[in-house]
Design a protein around this motif. Structure first.
Motif, PDB file in Angstrom:
ATOM      1  N   GLY A  18     -43.924 -19.240 111.060  1.00  0.00           N
ATOM      2  CA  GLY A  18     -44.716 -18.446 110.238  1.00  0.00           C
ATOM      3  C   GLY A  18     -45.361 -18.629 109.336  1.00  0.00           C
ATOM      4  O   GLY A  18     -44.732 -19.863 108.914  1.00  0.00           O
ATOM      5  N   GLN A  44     -40.404 -11.515 105.824  1.00  0.00           N
ATOM      6  CA  GLN A  44     -40.187 -10.350 106.502  1.00  0.00           C
ATOM      7  C   GLN A  44     -38.962  -9.954 107.466  1.00  0.00           C
ATOM      8  O   GLN A  44     -38.890  -8.721 107.897  1.00  0.00           O
ATOM      9  CB  GLN A  44     -41.732  -9.588 106.124  1.00  0.00           C
ATOM     10  CG  GLN A  44     -42.153  -9.080 105.144  1.00  0.00           C
ATOM     11  CD  GLN A  44     -41.208  -8.151 104.893  1.00  0.00           C
ATOM     12  OE1 GLN A  44     -40.514  -7.967 104.630  1.00  0.00           O
ATOM     13  NE2 GLN A  44     -41.505  -9.005 102.889  1.00  0.00           N
ATOM     14  N   ARG A  45     -38.781 -11.142 108.486  1.00  0.00           N
ATOM     15  CA  ARG A  45     -38.247 -11.547 109.370  1.00  0.00           C
ATOM     16  C   ARG A  45     -36.801 -11.339 109.938  1.00  0.00           C
ATOM     17  O   ARG A  45     -36.907 -11.671 108.743  1.00  0.00           O
ATOM     18  CB  ARG A  45     -39.186 -12.838 110.229  1.00  0.00           C
ATOM     19  CG  ARG A  45     -38.764 -12.578 111.689  1.00  0.00           C
ATOM     20  CD  ARG A  45     -38.828 -14.000 112.375  1.00  0.00           C
ATOM     21  NE  ARG A  45     -40.244 -13.775 112.291  1.00  0.00           N
ATOM     22  CZ  ARG A  45     -41.133 -15.114 112.866  1.00  0.00           C
ATOM     23  NH1 ARG A  45     -40.445 -16.292 113.169  1.00  0.00           N
ATOM     24  NH2 ARG A  45     -42.031 -15.449 112.906  1.00  0.00           N
ATOM     25  N   LYS A  46     -36.695 -10.539 110.530  1.00  0.00           N
ATOM     26  CA  LYS A  46     -35.246 -10.385 110.874  1.00  0.00           C
ATOM     27  C   LYS A  46     -35.138 -10.131 112.306  1.00  0.00           C
ATOM     28  O   LYS A  46     -35.922  -9.176 112.787  1.00  0.00           O
ATOM     29  CB  LYS A  46     -35.108  -8.393 110.171  1.00  0.00           C
ATOM     30  CG  LYS A  46     -35.019  -8.672 108.540  1.00  0.00           C
ATOM     31  CD  LYS A  46     -34.234  -9.192 107.324  1.00  0.00           C
ATOM     32  CE  LYS A  46     -33.916  -8.786 106.535  1.00  0.00           C
ATOM     33  NZ  LYS A  46     -33.400 -10.013 105.798  1.00  0.00           N
ATOM     34  N   ASP A  48     -34.671 -17.351 117.867  1.00  0.00           N
ATOM     35  CA  ASP A  48     -36.309 -16.936 117.219  1.00  0.00           C
ATOM     36  C   ASP A  48     -36.544 -18.434 116.401  1.00  0.00           C
ATOM     37  O   ASP A  48     -37.146 -18.307 115.309  1.00  0.00           O
ATOM     38  CB  ASP A  48     -36.001 -15.576 116.186  1.00  0.00           C
ATOM     39  CG  ASP A  48     -37.391 -15.522 115.351  1.00  0.00           C
ATOM     40  OD1 ASP A  48     -38.208 -15.958 116.572  1.00  0.00           O
ATOM     41  OD2 ASP A  48     -37.271 -15.020 114.708  1.00  0.00           O
ATOM     42  N   SER A  83     -33.704  -7.859 115.998  1.00  0.00           N
ATOM     43  CA  SER A  83     -33.752  -7.188 116.244  1.00  0.00           C
ATOM     44  C   SER A  83     -32.164  -7.117 116.701  1.00  0.00           C
ATOM     45  O   SER A  83     -31.377  -7.942 116.280  1.00  0.00           O
ATOM     46  CB  SER A  83     -34.761  -7.182 117.497  1.00  0.00           C
ATOM     47  OG  SER A  83     -34.630  -7.530 118.435  1.00  0.00           O
ATOM     48  N   GLU A 142     -44.630 -13.576 106.746  1.00  0.00           N
ATOM     49  CA  GLU A 142     -44.615 -13.225 107.926  1.00  0.00           C
ATOM     50  C   GLU A 142     -42.634 -13.713 108.019  1.00  0.00           C
ATOM     51  O   GLU A 142     -41.724 -12.816 108.261  1.00  0.00           O
ATOM     52  CB  GLU A 142     -44.822 -14.033 108.903  1.00  0.00           C
ATOM     53  CG  GLU A 142     -44.347 -13.803 110.402  1.00  0.00           C
ATOM     54  CD  GLU A 142     -45.031 -14.129 111.533  1.00  0.00           C
ATOM     55  OE1 GLU A 142     -44.710 -13.620 112.456  1.00  0.00           O
ATOM     56  OE2 GLU A 142     -45.566 -15.043 111.444  1.00  0.00           O
ATOM     57  N   LEU A 143     -41.583 -14.833 107.975  1.00  0.00           N
ATOM     58  CA  LEU A 143     -40.780 -15.013 108.337  1.00  0.00           C
ATOM     59  C   LEU A 143     -39.687 -14.481 106.675  1.00  0.00           C
ATOM     60  O   LEU A 143     -38.855 -14.499 107.058  1.00  0.00           O
ATOM     61  CB  LEU A 143     -40.663 -16.980 107.549  1.00  0.00           C
ATOM     62  CG  LEU A 143     -41.181 -17.807 107.898  1.00  0.00           C
ATOM     63  CD1 LEU A 143     -41.330 -19.300 108.214  1.00  0.00           C
ATOM     64  CD2 LEU A 143     -39.913 -17.688 109.811  1.00  0.00           C
ATOM     65  N   THR A 174     -30.589 -17.218 113.542  1.00  0.00           N
ATOM     66  CA  THR A 174     -32.260 -17.263 113.414  1.00  0.00           C
ATOM     67  C   THR A 174     -32.392 -18.218 114.837  1.00  0.00           C
ATOM     68  O   THR A 174     -33.103 -17.988 115.900  1.00  0.00           O
ATOM     69  CB  THR A 174     -32.373 -17.552 112.126  1.00  0.00           C
ATOM     70  OG1 THR A 174     -32.381 -16.498 111.336  1.00  0.00           O
ATOM     71  CG2 THR A 174     -34.008 -17.584 112.626  1.00  0.00           C
TER      72      THR A 174
END
Length: 185
Positions: free
Chosen positions: A45, A52-54, A41, A56, A49-50, A37
């Motif tokens: 956040g 849920q973040r994956k 990225d 792309s 938010e973190l 990550t």
């Protein structure tokens, strides 16, 4: 390349050899975002938010070769590589607690697993990588080349951190962008 060489040489010049050989070479820990990550990225956040973040598909496709290249340096420079569980399987996640998810049993990235197995075996079977001296022969334009030597045996490492191929005519090698080559002398 030049700044990287200077950082490594500063460590080698300021610490006793036995301390350097025991240094923990880490890309990730339980106190940092996952290496995969962080390589693509690094933004922060909210907790929601973190959670849920994956990454792309495009981010993962860029992070994976970056992780593989970074791990080549981790396993071939002086010190002891220390792998945070799951990095070898392609785990992602931001800062704590999102870097501590459960291991993805049965969903591991097979290419990364094989890559880390290869590096572990290479290091295990090479006194030069575990105990050898370090000499840089190239460090510019985001390209790094060094040799590890121990008792007459050498390993050369080429790491191309740039976005263009690295032509090495004297070795008859072309290292692709974000690629590497490890050879024995």
């Amino acid at each position: 390349g030049h700044g990287f060489r200077q950082s490594v040489m500063t460590i080698l010049e300021n610490y006793p050899e036995q301390a350097v050989l025991c240094n923990m070479n880490m890309l990730g820990t339980h106190d940092t975002p996952r290496a995969l990550t962080e390589l693509v990225d690094p933004r922060d956040g909210s907790r929601e938010e973190l959670a849920q973040r994956k990454l792309s598909y495009e981010q993962f496709s860029l992070a994976k070769p970056r992780l593989m290249l970074a791990s080549v340096l981790q396993y071939t420079l002086p010190g002891c590589p220390s792998l945070y569980y799951g990095d070898e399987a392609g785990m992602e996640g931001g800062k704590d607690p999102f870097n501590r998810r459960t291991y993805p049993w049965g969903r591991e990235d097979k290419t990364l697993l094989e890559h880390f197995r290869f590096l572990g075996q290479l290091r295990k079977n090479s006194d030069a990588l575990r105990l050898g001296s370090l000499t840089f022969f190239h460090a510019e334009n985001s390209r790094i080349g060094y040799r590890r030597t121990f008792e007459g045996k050498s390993v050369k490492v080429y790491a191309n951190c740039s976005g263009t191929p690295w032509e090495i005519p004297e070795e008859k090698l072309t290292i692709p962008p974000l690629g590497y080559c490890i050879t024995e002398d």
